[in-house]
Write an enzyme that holds these catalytic residues in place. Structure first.
Site, mmCIF file in Angstrom:
data_model
loop_
_atom_site.group_PDB
_atom_site.id
_atom_site.type_symbol
_atom_site.label_atom_id
_atom_site.label_comp_id
_atom_site.label_asym_id
_atom_site.label_seq_id
_atom_site.Cartn_x
_atom_site.Cartn_y
_atom_site.Cartn_z
ATOM 1 N N LYS A 175 12.044 6.906 -1.866
ATOM 2 C CA LYS A 175 11.370 7.512 -2.992
ATOM 3 C C LYS A 175 9.771 8.697 -2.979
ATOM 4 O O LYS A 175 9.572 8.079 -2.641
ATOM 5 C CB LYS A 175 11.557 6.175 -4.268
ATOM 6 C CG LYS A 175 11.232 6.829 -5.458
ATOM 7 C CD LYS A 175 11.133 5.227 -6.744
ATOM 8 C CE LYS A 175 10.621 5.567 -7.818
ATOM 9 N NZ LYS A 175 11.925 6.502 -8.442
ATOM 10 N N THR B 39 8.476 2.790 -9.238
ATOM 11 C CA THR B 39 8.328 3.089 -10.895
ATOM 12 C C THR B 39 8.297 1.203 -11.249
ATOM 13 O O THR B 39 9.621 1.153 -10.536
ATOM 14 C CB THR B 39 9.248 3.853 -11.546
ATOM 15 O OG1 THR B 39 8.745 4.987 -11.207
ATOM 16 C CG2 THR B 39 8.782 3.659 -12.612
ATOM 17 N N GLU C 113 24.014 10.549 -8.777
ATOM 18 C CA GLU C 113 22.869 9.613 -9.026
ATOM 19 C C GLU C 113 22.516 10.147 -10.611
ATOM 20 O O GLU C 113 22.957 11.113 -10.850
ATOM 21 C CB GLU C 113 21.452 9.496 -8.689
ATOM 22 C CG GLU C 113 20.336 10.839 -8.064
ATOM 23 C CD GLU C 113 19.300 10.665 -7.647
ATOM 24 O OE1 GLU C 113 19.085 9.672 -7.543
ATOM 25 O OE2 GLU C 113 18.400 11.721 -7.772
HETATM 26 C C1 LIG Z 1 9.976 9.014 -13.754
HETATM 27 C C2 LIG Z 1 9.928 8.341 -12.564
HETATM 28 O O1 LIG Z 1 10.713 7.336 -12.495
HETATM 29 C C3 LIG Z 1 11.534 7.419 -12.472
HETATM 30 C C4 LIG Z 1 11.385 6.635 -14.071
HETATM 31 C C5 LIG Z 1 11.928 5.554 -14.156
HETATM 32 C C6 LIG Z 1 12.142 5.183 -15.945
HETATM 33 O O2 LIG Z 1 11.680 6.218 -16.555
HETATM 34 O O3 LIG Z 1 12.532 4.263 -16.312
HETATM 35 C C7 LIG Z 1 12.661 5.281 -13.418
HETATM 36 C C8 LIG Z 1 12.281 5.200 -12.118
HETATM 37 C C9 LIG Z 1 11.941 7.032 -12.286
HETATM 38 N N1 LIG Z 1 13.419 7.127 -10.909
HETATM 39 C C10 LIG Z 1 8.610 7.532 -12.708
HETATM 40 O O4 LIG Z 1 7.222 8.813 -14.209
HETATM 41 O O5 LIG Z 1 8.043 7.023 -12.165
#
Ligand SMILES: C=C(O[C@@H]1C=C(C(=O)O)C=C[C@H]1N)C(=O)O
Length: 293
Positions: A151, A35, A184
């Site tokens: 991830k 992400t 986390e």
């Molecule tokens: C849920 C996701 O990823 C997480 C969410 C974010 C965010 O919303 O800022 C950031 C990093 C990820 N661990 C996703 O759908 O990408």
């Protein structure tokens, strides 16, 4: 300023292409994701995301053609620029691909790469962060030394933890492992500041080793002249911290104002100076300004 629209989605380089129902990412979570933040029309931490994706894809033997991927990302970024979409969440999903009956992998399989952009108008990485309010999640993270840090697409624990609140009472939830170590937040890494030093959990059994977490370790904390200790972290250590911080590569760094424990007691944090220093260091880093030390 661009107007937020619905997500743009590419599958294997083709805009609006459909994903097969037989994709192993869907069936078994057999894949990885990143992400990233689209910031002023670029992905400023792209090389770090790619590095992590390459390292994880090698561990799980998922094929990844870097040149092909980079060319699809460049094409996507060019289209976003044409449409004046400059800010948003840029998500990349890499799966092992389509095929196989059951868990057994097909002999020959071509990976699937999905690029997904959710536009917004938020300059999240450089805006002054607003303090977050957290709860401690009941859902615990399992421990697995092979999967830890990566991830990968198996994120049901985080999904269930995030389902523990639906309204705006909380911004995030703190997640512990089955030994009650703090690991986390549902979608952020966690740091605490205590006695002149940052501390963040060791992630060798659970959790995602975030790109922004690594940037804090390699770049931002050194720019602030503050050491970071990576070690197991207890909930008591978090409650007695001088400052608590969340970070991820989509939202940057964010101070924590309060954490509600499972008995409903609120632990408050009124100092955010060291988080704000890291936030300023992130802005400088993104603007290409030197270490300033
Ligand atoms: C849920 C996701 O990823 C997480 C969410 C974010 C965010 O919303 O800022 C950031 C990093 C990820 N661990 C996703 O759908 O990408």
């Amino acid at each position: 300023m661009s107007t937020p629209t619905s997500p743009l989605i590419w599958v294997n380089g083709e805009l609006d292409h459909q994903l097969s129902a037989l994709d192993r990412g869907l069936a078994y979570g057999d894949g990885l994701f990143e992400t990233c933040r689209l910031h002023n029309g670029r992905i400023p931490l792209w090389s770090r995301h790619l590095q992590r994706l390459l390292a994880s894809s090698a561990v799980f033997a998922i094929e990844l053609n870097t040149k092909q991927l980079e060319s699809w990302v460049d094409t996507a970024l060019a289209l976003l620029r044409e449409q004046n979409i400059r800010q948003g969440t840029f998500k990349l999903i890499l799966t092992r691909g389509v095929g196989g009956r059951g868990y057994q992998q097909p002999h020959r399989v071509a990976p699937t790469i999905v690029l997904m952009v959710q536009p917004d108008n938020l300059e999240l990485l450089t805006a002054r962060p607003t303090p977050a309010r957290l709860k401690v999640c009941r859902m615990r993270l399992g421990r697995n030394r092979v999967l830890a840090g990566h991830k990968h697409l198996n994120r049901l624990e985080n999904v269930l933890a995030r389902a523990e609140w639906q309204d705006n009472t909380f911004d995030e939830g703190l997640m512990l492992d089955d030994r009650a170590n703090v690991i986390e937040a549902t979608s952020h890494n966690v740091f605490i500041y205590r006695k002149g030093c940052w501390h963040t959990p060791v992630l060798d059994e659970s959790g995602v080793a975030g790109v922004m977490r690594q940037l804090v370790l390699d770049e931002l904390a050194p720019r602030c002249g503050v050491r970071v200790n990576v070690a197991p972290l207890s909930l008591d250590a978090v409650y007695s911290a001088e400052e608590v911080m969340l970070c991820n590569s989509n939202r940057g760094v964010r101070p924590v104002a309060a954490i509600e424990d499972d008995a409903g007691t609120l632990h408050q944090f009124s100092h955010h100076n060291n988080v704000l220093r890291l936030s300023a260091a992130l802005s400088d880093f993104l603007q290409g300004k030197g270490s300033g030390q």
